[in-house]
Design a protein around this motif. Structure first.
Motif, PDB file in Angstrom:
ATOM      1  N   THR A   2      45.375  34.787  38.873  1.00 31.27           N
ATOM      2  CA  THR A   2      45.826  33.396  38.655  1.00 31.27           C
ATOM      3  C   THR A   2      46.650  33.274  37.178  1.00 31.27           C
ATOM      4  O   THR A   2      47.570  32.846  37.285  1.00 31.27           O
ATOM      5  CB  THR A   2      44.902  32.562  38.785  1.00 31.27           C
ATOM      6  OG1 THR A   2      43.989  32.937  40.185  1.00 31.27           O
ATOM      7  CG2 THR A   2      45.149  31.065  39.094  1.00 31.27           C
ATOM      8  N   ARG A  47      40.195  37.282  40.950  1.00 28.99           N
ATOM      9  CA  ARG A  47      40.922  36.061  41.512  1.00 28.99           C
ATOM     10  C   ARG A  47      41.292  35.499  40.171  1.00 28.99           C
ATOM     11  O   ARG A  47      42.779  35.006  40.051  1.00 28.99           O
ATOM     12  CB  ARG A  47      40.040  35.095  42.173  1.00 28.99           C
ATOM     13  CG  ARG A  47      40.758  33.779  42.420  1.00 28.99           C
ATOM     14  CD  ARG A  47      39.992  32.644  43.027  1.00 28.99           C
ATOM     15  NE  ARG A  47      39.476  32.927  44.330  1.00 28.99           N
ATOM     16  CZ  ARG A  47      38.952  32.144  45.025  1.00 28.99           C
ATOM     17  NH1 ARG A  47      38.561  30.960  44.540  1.00 28.99           N
ATOM     18  NH2 ARG A  47      38.597  32.421  46.357  1.00 28.99           N
ATOM     19  N   PRO A  69      35.302  27.962  41.563  1.00 24.53           N
ATOM     20  CA  PRO A  69      36.298  28.352  42.534  1.00 24.53           C
ATOM     21  C   PRO A  69      36.118  27.132  43.591  1.00 24.53           C
ATOM     22  O   PRO A  69      35.080  26.131  43.502  1.00 24.53           O
ATOM     23  CB  PRO A  69      35.726  29.451  43.137  1.00 24.53           C
ATOM     24  CG  PRO A  69      34.244  29.651  42.555  1.00 24.53           C
ATOM     25  CD  PRO A  69      34.064  28.901  41.503  1.00 24.53           C
ATOM     26  N   ASN A  74      34.836  40.305  42.162  1.00 28.55           N
ATOM     27  CA  ASN A  74      35.957  39.411  43.193  1.00 28.55           C
ATOM     28  C   ASN A  74      36.436  38.024  42.367  1.00 28.55           C
ATOM     29  O   ASN A  74      37.570  37.776  42.312  1.00 28.55           O
ATOM     30  CB  ASN A  74      35.485  38.925  44.286  1.00 28.55           C
ATOM     31  CG  ASN A  74      35.053  40.264  45.467  1.00 28.55           C
ATOM     32  OD1 ASN A  74      35.836  41.283  45.045  1.00 28.55           O
ATOM     33  ND2 ASN A  74      34.110  40.253  46.163  1.00 28.55           N
ATOM     34  N   ALA A 120      34.736  33.636  49.460  1.00 29.00           N
ATOM     35  CA  ALA A 120      35.898  33.160  49.683  1.00 29.00           C
ATOM     36  C   ALA A 120      36.209  32.547  51.097  1.00 29.00           C
ATOM     37  O   ALA A 120      35.780  33.053  51.989  1.00 29.00           O
ATOM     38  CB  ALA A 120      37.005  34.287  49.216  1.00 29.00           C
ATOM     39  N   TYR A 123      39.304  44.155  48.564  1.00 29.70           N
ATOM     40  CA  TYR A 123      39.824  42.803  48.174  1.00 29.70           C
ATOM     41  C   TYR A 123      41.056  43.011  47.294  1.00 29.70           C
ATOM     42  O   TYR A 123      41.966  43.721  47.489  1.00 29.70           O
ATOM     43  CB  TYR A 123      38.628  41.906  47.768  1.00 29.70           C
ATOM     44  CG  TYR A 123      37.623  41.907  48.838  1.00 29.70           C
ATOM     45  CD1 TYR A 123      37.463  41.084  50.063  1.00 29.70           C
ATOM     46  CD2 TYR A 123      36.294  42.549  48.532  1.00 29.70           C
ATOM     47  CE1 TYR A 123      36.579  41.261  50.733  1.00 29.70           C
ATOM     48  CE2 TYR A 123      35.169  42.404  49.454  1.00 29.70           C
ATOM     49  CZ  TYR A 123      35.424  41.842  50.808  1.00 29.70           C
ATOM     50  OH  TYR A 123      34.431  41.887  51.426  1.00 29.70           O
ATOM     51  N   SER A 124      40.835  42.494  46.009  1.00 32.38           N
ATOM     52  CA  SER A 124      42.003  42.265  45.285  1.00 32.38           C
ATOM     53  C   SER A 124      41.959  43.137  44.091  1.00 32.38           C
ATOM     54  O   SER A 124      42.726  42.808  43.216  1.00 32.38           O
ATOM     55  CB  SER A 124      42.147  40.943  44.949  1.00 32.38           C
ATOM     56  OG  SER A 124      42.140  39.987  45.935  1.00 32.38           O
TER      57      SER A 124
END
Ligand SMILES: *[C@@H]1O[C@H](CO)[C@@H](O)[C@H](O)[C@H]1NC(C)=O
Ligand SMILES: *[C@@H]1O[C@H](CO)[C@@H](O)[C@H](O)[C@H]1NC(C)=O
Ligand SMILES: *[C@@H]1O[C@H](CO)[C@@H](O)[C@H](O)[C@H]1NC(C)=O
Ligand SMILES: *[C@@H]1O[C@H](CO)[C@@H](O)[C@H](O)[C@H]1NC(C)=O
Ligand SMILES: *[C@@H]1O[C@H](CO)[C@@H](O)[C@H](O)[C@H]1NC(C)=O
Length: 521
Positions: free
Chosen positions: A157, A153, A167, A149, A97, A227-228
């Motif tokens: 989104t 994302r 990406p 990951n 990223a 991370y997320s």
């Protein structure tokens, strides 16, 4: 000079660069030498070394090791082509990223230049037997982290969508989806990020699956806090809760519906009834709705049982990860996940089962909570056949056994029978077409040597000499098949062979050249 025949091209360009690599959609339609030495004469189907999209020594070592284990030359060739297929052809981009150390892996489904949440989770799952903890960026572990990951994302989104674009960091332009240009979808999305936006409960479960698999093999807990991931799980839970909304409120008013999808199409399975909300769903079942199935066909009744099973199983295993994280809300979140997992299980057993006049207590494929039910199975995973493979139940469970007897019989409206292949199919390829994927799942969920032998022999007879697992095959004509490049099914075949190597190695030392079921080479 334009390269038409790959072998000639290879001879004329000993130093192949990616520019000269043939499109695998074309390559996988033609037979390449040397063919296997058995009666099926299966093509060599791995791209040239220079054209492979990711290289793993662990996979190459496995191919070498299995040559000793698999005695039938055609079965070995099919394994040799199929198992590395995702690494050979589908790791379209791998990187970070922008400006961070967050790994990203863009895995295409095969012949379509887009990443499906379901397919990519399962494409990774085929390498689970080889997954070990590793910080290295050319490891299977790194591929997994990149997929988790990127899926996080995507979910942050557009959490209702099933298939996504490369990406931005990859520099690969978004793929054009002609069909989606005729969609009307709520919530709306950007075609720069999303390839298709069919809401499928199993896509959410796929994120849980790939996460649980990574953790189970590596015990790499710190990754999940970095991370997320936690935010993505919260998003998954929010969608799941919203999609428990019934069609009507207690006073009879139509509730605000969290998701709508219509498409201009001539295929009933490509759009939803009632202007995009689907057939009505009753309150109080405790099940989560799914607008589409893992075949990307619309559900008839939205309380789709196999995805609820899969979601329940992987919610429980990811709750264990969540419970060990140090985020302030990870304790209550883990408890919420465990509760929902348990509640879904009891909802499935209460509302997802049916008393069948011939087969006894079985699982329905779909229900609506009003008494409506679909009695069938479709080849795509999650399916009812795959319930033990998903970890939801055991092959010895009586409801599963009854269900299995029904779906592997002509009582299942999508059970295809014929001299070439007899297996479950589905509306996606339509009546007449059986899916080798279902034959593979049948092996993965069987302890019966005769049944497994029969399925292996049949699968070998369904590649039209091309040596790859096709999406579907006409049950009366090996030459009539769909999708020459369907990476997930190939990985699953390899995973099944490795599973047999562990649990029934003797079956891999037998010959599958004869017509009958005779043993021995
Ligand atoms: C791993 O990282 C190195 C250094 O950043 C890079 O050169 C290499 O291409 C990476 N390999 C893979 C497989 O991503
Ligand atoms: C669904 O049923 C439950 C239990 O009967 C009730 O508490 C809830 O308000 C109902 N929800 C809707 C939207 O009707
Ligand atoms: C959580 O905190 C404890 C105590 O500080 C520490 O030992 C552990 O490694 C932490 N776990 C994670 C996943 O960060
Ligand atoms: C989980 O379930 C238990 C027992 O039913 C309940 O007491 C608790 O409040 C629930 N927790 C969450 C976070 O939903
Ligand atoms: C392979 O399929 C053909 C029909 O396509 C059938 O006649 C033949 O018996 C099959 N062979 C085996 C071993 O199943």
């Amino acid at each position: 000079m334009r390269c038409v025949n790959f072998l000639l091209c290879w001879l004329s360009f000993p130093l192949l660069t990616t520019a000269q690599c043939p499109d695998y959609s074309d390559y996988s339609r033609e037979v390449h030498q040397p063919v296997s030495s058995g009666k099926y004469q299966l093509s060599w189907m791995r791209p040239a070394d220079e054209c492979r999209t990711f290289k793993s020594q662990a996979v190459e070592d496995t191919l070498v090791k299995m040559q000793e284990v698999i005695k039938d030359p055609d079965l070995y060739r099919l394994f040799q082509n199929a198992y590395p297929n995702t690494l050979d052809t589908a790791i379209k981009w791998k990187g970070f990223a922008s400006g961070t150390d967050e790994e990203l892996t863009f895995v295409i489904t095969g012949d379509i230049n887009a990443m499906w949440l379901r397919d990519s989770a399962n494409q990774m799952q085929s390498y689970l037997p080889l997954l070990t903890a590793s910080a290295s960026n050319n490891s299977i572990a790194s591929l997994y982290r990149g997929v988790i990951n990127l899926q996080a994302r995507y979910l942050l989104t557009s959490p209702y969508c099933n298939s996504f674009q490369p990406p931005v960091e990859s520099g690969i332009p978004p793929a054009e989806n002609g069909a989606a240009n005729r969609d009307s979808v709520y919530p709306s999305y950007s075609p720069d990020n999303v390839f298709e936006c069919k809401y499928e409960l199993d896509s959410l479960a796929a994120f849980l699956e790939v996460s649980a698999n990574y953790y189970s093999a590596t015990k790499d807990l710190s990754f999940f806090g970095k991370y997320s991931w936690v935010k993505a799980i919260q998003t998954v839970l929010k969608v799941a809760e919203d999609m428990m909304t019934p069609t009507y409120g207690e006073d009879g008013r139509v509730n605000r519906q969290p998701y709508r999808f219509t498409r201009q199409t001539t295929r009933a399975t490509e759009t939803l009834a009632n202007d995009g909300i689907g057939n009505p769903v009753a309150n109080s079942t405790g099940l989560i709705r799914s607008a589409f199935r893992p075949s990307d066909d619309s559900t008839i009744f939205q309380l789709f049982i196999p995805a609820n099973m899969m979601f329940s199983t992987y919610l429980s295993s990811t709750a264990d990860i969540m419970g060990k994280l140090n985020a302030s809300d990870s304790g209550p979140l883990a408890q919420k996940m465990k509760n929902l997992s348990q509640a879904l299980r009891s909802a499935i057993e209460t509302h997802g089962t049916v008393q069948h006049p011939t087969y006894g207590k079985i699982y329905a494929y779909e229900v609506d909570g009003f008494g409506g039910q679909t009695i069938m199975d479709d080849a795509n995973i999650p399916s009812l056949l795959s319930a033990p493979f998903l970890g939801y139940t055991d092959t010895s469970d009586s409801t599963y056994k009854n269900t299995r007897s029904l779906i592997l019989s002509a009582t299942n409206p999508y059970y295809m029978r014929g001299p070439t292949i007899t297996a479950i199919g589905g509306p996606h390829a339509g009546p007449g077409y059986a899916w080798p994927m279902a034959a593979i799942v049948r092996i993965l969920t069987s302890d019966d040597d005769e049944e497994i032998r029969g399925q292996l022999k049949m699968i070998l007879n369904t590649t039209a000499g091309l040596g790859l697992i096709h999406e579907s095959v006409h049950s009366f004509n090996e030459g009539d098949w769909t999708r020459q490049w369907f990476s997930w099914a190939n990985g699953l075949f390899g995973q099944m062979v490795l599973d047999l190597a562990g649990r029934k190695p003797g079956l891999l030392s037998e010959s599958y050249q004869g017509l009958g079921g005779q043993k021995g080479i």
